[in-house]
Write a protein that holds these residues in place. Structure first.
Motif, PDB file in Angstrom:
ATOM      1  N   LEU A  56       0.295  -9.633   5.469  1.00 54.13           N
ATOM      2  CA  LEU A  56       2.267  -8.978   5.442  1.00 54.13           C
ATOM      3  C   LEU A  56       2.733  -8.515   4.034  1.00 54.13           C
ATOM      4  CD1 LEU A  56       3.482 -12.050   7.373  1.00 54.13           C
ATOM      5  CD2 LEU A  56       2.269  -9.851   8.168  1.00 54.13           C
ATOM      6  N   ASN A  57       2.473  -9.033   3.206  1.00 52.60           N
ATOM      7  CA  ASN A  57       3.497  -8.614   2.115  1.00 52.60           C
ATOM      8  C   ASN A  57       2.401  -7.735   1.021  1.00 52.60           C
ATOM      9  OD1 ASN A  57       5.770 -10.307   2.478  1.00 52.60           O
ATOM     10  ND2 ASN A  57       4.064 -12.114   1.514  1.00 52.60           N
ATOM     11  N   ASP A  58       1.447  -6.987   2.086  1.00 53.78           N
ATOM     12  CA  ASP A  58       0.288  -6.140   0.250  1.00 53.78           C
ATOM     13  C   ASP A  58       1.102  -4.721   0.393  1.00 53.78           C
ATOM     14  OD1 ASP A  58      -1.419  -4.798  -1.063  1.00 53.78           O
ATOM     15  OD2 ASP A  58      -2.611  -4.748   1.272  1.00 53.78           O
ATOM     16  N   GLN A  59       1.694  -4.462  -0.715  1.00 47.09           N
ATOM     17  CA  GLN A  59       2.137  -3.576  -0.361  1.00 47.09           C
ATOM     18  C   GLN A  59       0.610  -2.081  -0.311  1.00 47.09           C
ATOM     19  OE1 GLN A  59       5.761  -2.436  -0.096  1.00 47.09           O
ATOM     20  NE2 GLN A  59       6.232  -4.905   0.015  1.00 47.09           N
ATOM     21  N   THR A  60      -0.156  -2.241  -0.116  1.00 51.39           N
ATOM     22  CA  THR A  60      -0.932  -1.317  -0.765  1.00 51.39           C
ATOM     23  C   THR A  60      -1.650  -1.146   0.475  1.00 51.39           C
ATOM     24  OG1 THR A  60      -2.716  -2.494  -1.385  1.00 51.39           O
ATOM     25  CG2 THR A  60      -1.722  -1.963  -3.000  1.00 51.39           C
ATOM     26  N   GLY A  61      -1.276  -1.268   1.570  1.00 48.27           N
ATOM     27  CA  GLY A  61      -2.648  -1.714   2.676  1.00 48.27           C
ATOM     28  C   GLY A  61      -3.261  -1.967   3.371  1.00 48.27           C
TER      29      GLY A  61
END
Length: 271
Positions: A56-61
């Motif tokens: 949910l929190n991973d900004q990199t995808g």
């Protein structure tokens, strides 16, 4: 082995269903945990709750990309459900050749996996049109949600065992030796397929023109009833009248929820 609680399984499967349409029932619990064990170990997670929040929190995808690659089943092979390709050759292509005024075939493989399906279609098209192919836009769009399988497909390299079901003259004309165990598609065919990453759950399809043929085979078996209806309606909306929809032989559409007309098992038409 990291165990998964009922709450964690529900959280993860709900996320997968909402975002990717894949409905994992309770009997898939061991399958899901088994496929994700190595990911948890590599990332240093001791439980599935932390892993879920990481997604949910991973900004990199990248976490989502890895999840999708692990949960999707990409079982395919050349000439799978071969009667579809014969129907496409004998019924669909002659129809399109006689009716498409702008000579743009607009064909979409909506779950292309490692490329066997779109490349088979590309070879069928090349053989059908022959020298007249230069007058047509015959490029196919091939999409999948898995980056991993798309990377494999783009290379066009397959084991000699995998291409064994193909007609002998196709293997001679469309493949060249890569090494002792593998063959690679010639550029003439490989360049006919445009690969893009795409999630069939996206409510807006980013295509300017409608399609004459859509192959969406062996995908909806993973969807629940509601998701299946919504997808089929989107496919119908993005298809030209007279166009054909191919689904898997283990799938079916009922009159109650689709405007597509039944033609024969796993083949439908927009009329």
């Amino acid at each position: 082995m990291v165990a998964i609680t009922d709450k964690e399984f529900k959280q993860l499967t709900e996320y997968i269903k909402v975002n990717y349409g894949i409905h994992l029932k309770e009997e898939k619990l061991m399958l899901l945990t088994g496929r994700l064990q190595k990911v948890l170990q590599q990332e240093g997670f001791n439980n599935f709750t932390d892993y879920y929040h990481h997604i949910l929190n991973d900004q990199t995808g990248q976490a989502v990309v890895t999840l999708v690659d692990k949960i999707t089943t990409n079982h395919t092979f050349f000439m799978r459900e071969a009667d579809h390709f014969y129907f496409f050759r004998d019924r669909v292509l002659p129809f399109l050749a006689n009716t498409v005024q702008d000579k743009d075939l607009r064909i979409w493989c909506a779950a292309s996996s490692t490329g066997e399906e779109p490349y088979t279609l590309a070879m069928v098209i090349d053989e059908f049109f022959g020298k007249d192919k230069v007058f047509w836009d015959t490029k196919l769009l091939a999409t999948d949600i898995s980056s991993q399988v798309l990377d494999i497909a783009k290379k066009g390299i397959y084991s000699n065992e995998k291409i064994a079901p193909l007609p002998k003259h196709w293997k001679t004309n469309y493949f060249k030796k890569h090494d002792n165990e593998n063959s690679v598609l010639i550029d003439k065919i490989r360049n006919e397929v445009i690969y893009r990453k795409f999630n069939l759950m996206d409510t807006t399809l980013p295509f300017k023109k409608k399609f004459y043929t859509i192959f969406c085979r062996n995908v909806m078996i993973y969807f629940d009833y509601k998701t299946k209806i919504e997808l089929v309606n989107r496919l119908y909306h993005h298809m030209e009248y007279g166009g054909y929809l191919f689904i898997g032989h283990s799938e079916s559409l009922t009159k109650e929820f689709t405007k597509f007309k039944y033609i024969m098992p796993a083949i439908y038409r927009k009329e």
